[in-house]
Design an enzyme around this catalytic site. Structure first.
Site, short mmCIF file in Angstrom:
data_model
loop_
_atom_site.label_atom_id
_atom_site.label_comp_id
_atom_site.label_asym_id
_atom_site.label_seq_id
_atom_site.Cartn_x
_atom_site.Cartn_y
_atom_site.Cartn_z
N ASP A 246 0.96 -1.21 -0.07
CA ASP A 246 -0.03 0.09 -0.01
C ASP A 246 0.86 1.16 0.05
OD1 ASP A 246 0.85 -0.19 2.63
OD2 ASP A 246 -0.87 -1.21 3.22
N ASN B 297 -7.73 -3.24 14.30
CA ASN B 297 -9.01 -3.66 14.02
C ASN B 297 -9.15 -4.77 13.01
OD1 ASN B 297 -8.21 -2.46 11.54
ND2 ASN B 297 -9.89 -0.92 11.55
N HIS C 228 -7.28 -5.31 10.20
CA HIS C 228 -6.99 -4.92 8.80
C HIS C 228 -5.72 -5.35 8.34
CE1 HIS C 228 -4.91 -1.07 10.13
NE2 HIS C 228 -3.80 -1.51 9.35
N GLU D 266 -9.83 -2.42 5.44
CA GLU D 266 -10.43 -2.18 6.54
C GLU D 266 -11.85 -3.03 6.70
OE1 GLU D 266 -9.14 -0.30 8.93
OE2 GLU D 266 -8.23 1.62 8.05
#
Length: 242
Positions: free
Chosen positions: A67, A136, A138, A143
């Site tokens: 990313d 979380n 990811h 996400e």
């Protein structure tokens, strides 16, 4: 799934680097999927040590990063391009032409995502994909959501993710709100996935990701479906695995 827990950071970093360098020694033209953040820095440091000892060469290796922040130019100190140069690429012999990172400043984000996917397809299957894990669940910047996108795409970063990454910036206001990320479908195509997680604050999400229900609300849980997943944990992140 192969879960390994290490009593020290050094041992974990050496093990992670050993997996990467071992692959490149046996397959000099390997395709590596690389991650950023604080977790893999020690692994990259050990890879550099092995390179400097003459144990491995990256001249024929191709790399694809997971990313990049949207809106940050390459020269920005917190861009993932700068991160990779600082922590790995400037210290090994991988050619610049073999390094692939999404362009966070692309005028047309959709075209950039399509370009990145074409490059991945042309290069072939990723041999080893390194991953970290978000609080979380990811992976990359995929996400939690009711559905996940297979290929490279733009994503709005959750506030949890932005808060977690704020430590790298002067303030939360400087943290980008969007990023370009490889999709979960692409990640899962890798021949081997190396998930590296450190810290007691990640213990719960590690347990949920590796033993809980497989759901897009926890993207990392999809790793349970991968035929060759290697997980490296420190004792704090792996406390539920004894």
């Amino acid at each position: 799934m192969n879960i390994l827990t290490f009593p020290s950071d050094q041992e974990l970093n050496e093990a992670g680097a050993g997996i990467v360098t071992g692959l490149v020694q046996t397959n000099p033209g390997a395709v590596l999927g690389l991650a950023t953040g604080s977790t893999p820095i020690g692994v990259y440091s050990e890879m550099i040590k092995s390179f400097r000892k003459g144990m491995v060469s990256y001249r024929r290796v191709s790399t694809f990063n997971l990313d990049e922040y949207a809106g940050l130019p390459r020269e920005h100190p917190q861009s993932y391009y700068s991160y990779m140069r600082t922590h790995l690429f400037d210290h090994i012999d991988v050619p610049e032409s073999n390094i692939h990172i999404p362009d966070g400043t692309a005028a047309n984000v959709r075209e950039e995502c399509e370009r990145y996917d074409r490059l991945l397809e042309q290069t072939g299957q990723i041999d080893l994909q390194i991953l970290g894990l978000g609080h979380n669940g990811h992976i990359g910047f995929n996400e939690p959501d009711h559905a996940l996108i297979r290929g490279t795409h733009a994503v709005r970063l959750s506030e949890t993710t932005r808060q977690a990454n704020a430590r790298f910036f002067n303030s939360i206001d400087e943290v980008p709100t969007h990023a370009i990320t490889m999709g979960v479908g692409t990640i899962l195509k890798a021949k081997t996935i190396l998930l590296i997680v450190k810290g007691s604050d990640k213990a719960g999400i590690v347990h949920t990701s590796l033993t809980g229900p497989i759901t897009t609300e926890c993207p990392a849980s999809l790793l349970q479906t991968h035929p060759h997943l290697v997980v490296l944990l420190d004792t704090e992140a792996g406390r539920f695995f004894g």
